[in-house]
Motif scaffolding. Sequence first.
Motif, PDB file in Angstrom:
ATOM      1  N   ASP A   1       9.022 -17.941   7.891  1.00 58.45           N
ATOM      2  CA  ASP A   1       7.983 -17.834   6.878  1.00 58.45           C
ATOM      3  C   ASP A   1       8.006 -16.435   6.263  1.00 58.45           C
ATOM      4  OD1 ASP A   1       7.218 -20.409   7.447  1.00 58.45           O
ATOM      5  OD2 ASP A   1       5.648 -19.802   8.858  1.00 58.45           O
ATOM      6  N   VAL A   2       7.668 -16.339   4.984  1.00 58.71           N
ATOM      7  CA  VAL A   2       7.754 -15.077   4.248  1.00 58.71           C
ATOM      8  C   VAL A   2       6.441 -14.323   4.413  1.00 58.71           C
ATOM      9  CG1 VAL A   2       8.218 -14.022   2.020  1.00 58.71           C
ATOM     10  CG2 VAL A   2       9.307 -16.199   2.615  1.00 58.71           C
ATOM     11  N   GLU A   3       6.515 -13.175   5.088  1.00 59.08           N
ATOM     12  CA  GLU A   3       5.294 -12.458   5.469  1.00 59.08           C
ATOM     13  C   GLU A   3       4.613 -11.756   4.306  1.00 59.08           C
ATOM     14  OE1 GLU A   3       4.074  -9.785   9.241  1.00 59.08           O
ATOM     15  OE2 GLU A   3       5.652  -8.895   7.995  1.00 59.08           O
ATOM     16  N   THR A   4       5.381 -11.141   3.434  1.00 52.14           N
ATOM     17  CA  THR A   4       4.807 -10.351   2.343  1.00 52.14           C
ATOM     18  C   THR A   4       5.362 -10.808   0.989  1.00 52.14           C
ATOM     19  OG1 THR A   4       6.531  -8.681   2.633  1.00 52.14           O
ATOM     20  CG2 THR A   4       4.455  -8.333   3.802  1.00 52.14           C
ATOM     21  N   PRO A   5       4.667 -10.501  -0.108  1.00 54.60           N
ATOM     22  CA  PRO A   5       5.122 -10.922  -1.435  1.00 54.60           C
ATOM     23  C   PRO A   5       6.554 -10.474  -1.725  1.00 54.60           C
ATOM     24  CG  PRO A   5       2.877 -10.117  -1.553  1.00 54.60           C
ATOM     25  CD  PRO A   5       3.354  -9.825  -0.168  1.00 54.60           C
ATOM     26  N   THR A   6       7.389 -11.442  -2.097  1.00 60.16           N
ATOM     27  CA  THR A   6       8.805 -11.195  -2.366  1.00 60.16           C
ATOM     28  C   THR A   6       9.152 -11.776  -3.733  1.00 60.16           C
ATOM     29  OG1 THR A   6       9.287 -11.343   0.008  1.00 60.16           O
ATOM     30  CG2 THR A   6      11.155 -11.546  -1.511  1.00 60.16           C
TER      31      THR A   6
ATOM     32  N   LEU B   1      -3.672  -7.017  -1.992  1.00 63.15           N
ATOM     33  CA  LEU B   1      -2.254  -7.142  -1.672  1.00 63.15           C
ATOM     34  C   LEU B   1      -1.438  -6.026  -2.308  1.00 63.15           C
ATOM     35  CD1 LEU B   1      -1.580 -10.990  -1.938  1.00 63.15           C
ATOM     36  CD2 LEU B   1      -2.158  -9.626   0.069  1.00 63.15           C
ATOM     37  N   GLU B   2      -0.369  -5.657  -1.608  1.00 66.70           N
ATOM     38  CA  GLU B   2       0.566  -4.664  -2.116  1.00 66.70           C
ATOM     39  C   GLU B   2       1.871  -5.353  -2.479  1.00 66.70           C
ATOM     40  OE1 GLU B   2       3.085  -1.584   0.249  1.00 66.70           O
ATOM     41  OE2 GLU B   2       1.175  -0.589  -0.233  1.00 66.70           O
ATOM     42  N   PHE B   3       2.326  -5.173  -3.710  1.00 66.28           N
ATOM     43  CA  PHE B   3       3.541  -5.823  -4.177  1.00 66.28           C
ATOM     44  C   PHE B   3       4.744  -4.883  -4.227  1.00 66.28           C
ATOM     45  CE2 PHE B   3       0.005  -8.332  -5.669  1.00 66.28           C
ATOM     46  CZ  PHE B   3       0.400  -9.623  -5.369  1.00 66.28           C
TER      47      PHE B   3
ATOM     48  N   GLY C   1      -0.043 -13.114   2.858  1.00 73.17           N
ATOM     49  CA  GLY C   1       0.849 -12.111   2.307  1.00 73.17           C
ATOM     50  C   GLY C   1       0.606 -10.691   2.774  1.00 73.17           C
ATOM     51  N   ILE C   2       0.023 -10.533   3.953  1.00 74.51           N
ATOM     52  CA  ILE C   2      -0.253  -9.204   4.506  1.00 74.51           C
ATOM     53  C   ILE C   2       0.654  -8.974   5.707  1.00 74.51           C
ATOM     54  CG2 ILE C   2      -2.022  -7.666   5.431  1.00 74.51           C
ATOM     55  CD1 ILE C   2      -4.109  -9.549   4.144  1.00 74.51           C
ATOM     56  N   SER C   3       1.357  -7.840   5.739  1.00 70.86           N
ATOM     57  CA  SER C   3       2.254  -7.561   6.862  1.00 70.86           C
ATOM     58  C   SER C   3       1.454  -7.331   8.140  1.00 70.86           C
ATOM     59  CB  SER C   3       3.127  -6.339   6.560  1.00 70.86           C
ATOM     60  OG  SER C   3       2.340  -5.184   6.382  1.00 70.86           O
ATOM     61  N   SER C   4       2.064  -7.630   9.270  1.00 70.17           N
ATOM     62  CA  SER C   4       1.360  -7.564  10.551  1.00 70.17           C
ATOM     63  C   SER C   4       0.890  -6.156  10.891  1.00 70.17           C
ATOM     64  CB  SER C   4       2.271  -8.085  11.670  1.00 70.17           C
ATOM     65  OG  SER C   4       3.481  -7.340  11.713  1.00 70.17           O
TER      66      SER C   4
ATOM     67  N   VAL D   1       7.741 -13.538 -10.777  1.00 70.00           N
ATOM     68  CA  VAL D   1       6.929 -14.224  -9.773  1.00 70.00           C
ATOM     69  C   VAL D   1       7.222 -13.664  -8.380  1.00 70.00           C
ATOM     70  CG1 VAL D   1       6.417 -16.430  -8.649  1.00 70.00           C
ATOM     71  CG2 VAL D   1       6.849 -16.350 -11.122  1.00 70.00           C
ATOM     72  N   TYR D   2       6.149 -13.351  -7.656  1.00 64.44           N
ATOM     73  CA  TYR D   2       6.245 -12.991  -6.245  1.00 64.44           C
ATOM     74  C   TYR D   2       5.745 -14.168  -5.413  1.00 64.44           C
ATOM     75  CZ  TYR D   2       7.363  -8.089  -7.129  1.00 64.44           C
ATOM     76  OH  TYR D   2       8.003  -6.930  -7.508  1.00 64.44           O
ATOM     77  N   ALA D   3       6.427 -14.436  -4.292  1.00 68.35           N
ATOM     78  CA  ALA D   3       6.094 -15.592  -3.463  1.00 68.35           C
ATOM     79  C   ALA D   3       6.044 -15.191  -1.995  1.00 68.35           C
ATOM     80  CB  ALA D   3       7.124 -16.699  -3.672  1.00 68.35           C
ATOM     81  N   TRP D   4       5.288 -15.975  -1.204  1.00 73.03           N
ATOM     82  CA  TRP D   4       5.223 -15.745   0.237  1.00 73.03           C
ATOM     83  C   TRP D   4       4.605 -16.978   0.909  1.00 73.03           C
ATOM     84  CZ3 TRP D   4       2.201 -13.455  -3.416  1.00 73.03           C
ATOM     85  CH2 TRP D   4       0.806 -13.604  -3.326  1.00 73.03           C
ATOM     86  N   GLY D   5       4.703 -17.028   2.249  1.00 68.80           N
ATOM     87  CA  GLY D   5       4.093 -18.115   3.001  1.00 68.80           C
ATOM     88  C   GLY D   5       5.085 -19.056   3.659  1.00 68.80           C
ATOM     89  N   PHE D   6       4.642 -20.276   3.925  1.00 67.43           N
ATOM     90  CA  PHE D   6       5.411 -21.303   4.634  1.00 67.43           C
ATOM     91  C   PHE D   6       6.687 -21.639   3.858  1.00 67.43           C
ATOM     92  CE2 PHE D   6       6.372 -25.750   5.674  1.00 67.43           C
ATOM     93  CZ  PHE D   6       6.292 -25.738   7.058  1.00 67.43           C
TER      94      PHE D   6
END
Length: 495
Positions: free
Chosen positions: A443-448, A395-397, A368-371, A424-429
């Motif tokens: 894939d979701v890069e950061t918490p959404t 992490l930053e939400f 969940g960390i941006s590039s 709920v925040y989600a991220w990943g595959f």
Amino acid sequence: MVALQRKRKADDSKNGTTKKIKSLTNPSVVLHSYSKLPDINEIPKRKTTPLDIFVWGTGSMCELGLGPSAKNKEVKRPRLNPYLTEEHLNGTKIVDFAVGGMHTLALDGKNRIWTWGTNDSSVLGRDTTKVKEVLKDADAESSDDEDGDLNEAESTPNLVENFKLEKDLKIVQLAATDNLSALLLSNGEVYAWGCFRCNEGLLGFLRSEIKIQQTPKKIHELRNIVQLAGGKDHLLALDSKGIVYAWGNGQQFQLGRRILERHRYRTLEPQQFGLYNIKYISSGDFHCFAIDHDDNVYAWGLNQYGQCAMTGANGELEDGSVLTKPTLIPTLSKKNIIEIAAGEHHTLALTKDGDVFAWGRYDMKEVGISSDKLPESTFKDQHGKPRSVPTPTKLEFNSKQEIKMKAIGVGSHHSFSVTEDGFVYAWGFSETYAPGLGPILEDVETPTRIVNTATKFEDIYMIGAGGQFSVSGGVKIEDEDKAEERIEKYEELED
């Protein structure tokens, strides 16, 4: 939890207790003196808050528990499970649940366990073979097996069979691995059913005597247990004395000790391995954590992506690298961590102050960390692409305002964090829809934040996930003004 393949398209240190426990470093001394050791952990009280249960993701193996219809195999956003409502449960609701790789256990207010998902290893604790077979139309346009209906008994929540408790005993925790289910009772006893598997296939349930256990069976080696933690094919147990036990598959050192092939069946019996004064345990698929009463964090098991928050002396990571025994993790210690959730190759930690830290594998955006905000410690492959983040990173939400969290959850390659007021925040595959964010291709890069009708007015309390699906439990907010204010708050932050 199941690995995914991409598709093509209480502190007693003041009275000397801590010092006494730490001094007992010889396992034989600890076991011999067990009855004299003080209790430093309490068996938890059973959960009682009635929850609405939501499911989403890919349920081709009956993971969603939405019944046998083929149309329920893919659910892109959280959906209320109609079989787990107060009406269907005869006047009660679900109060707790545990998610395995491809199945789920749920506890209701009447002390009963409901299960659903794939039952190949008897993890559902009931017979699912006596169902009417649904034959496909041979003349249908598609011959893809995915078009057929699901097994009705596996895809529909039902009660565990042949398991009755004395009236004064309560189930206080559930635990699930890929192929095994377990429960903890209010008297500290543990029951389990299913089996463990290893790299070579079926490992078994108990020594060489039981390969697959069909119904809940008491684990006689355990007593005074206060917590369970399940991995892919192993279990951890913590007792009231602060001692940790492990059993199951130990090929990646997830049992905290070296396993000799000639003794492989001994791993099916819980054994302690030198961890004392512990107050909390957690496990990913192949790596584990423990927190002691001095707020020190230990890790062991598979570490090739830095999922144990540890690297070599020069910051290096190697494929197949492991921590062979519990190892102190300085970057996690003394941070007031109250919860750790781990997947196949990544980990989240929640602090008492509501902060979330993430580390481990990066290429499916699990952390969940941006590039553009990756820490300097980020490990890159030979092509310069980020491979993993071995350093726990906060992490930053939201960029406008810091948002505090009350719960976390992970699947094999996706992650969740729940805000204090239940969003709920989600991220990943994302290819299996497991984050619950809809039909997202990348894939979701950061918490959404999950935004959908079903959970719009729900205060989510807890969340969990398997290989390609997810489950949450919440309470409906009855005060309409309060519910609207909550929504408006987040919409303003996200503008």
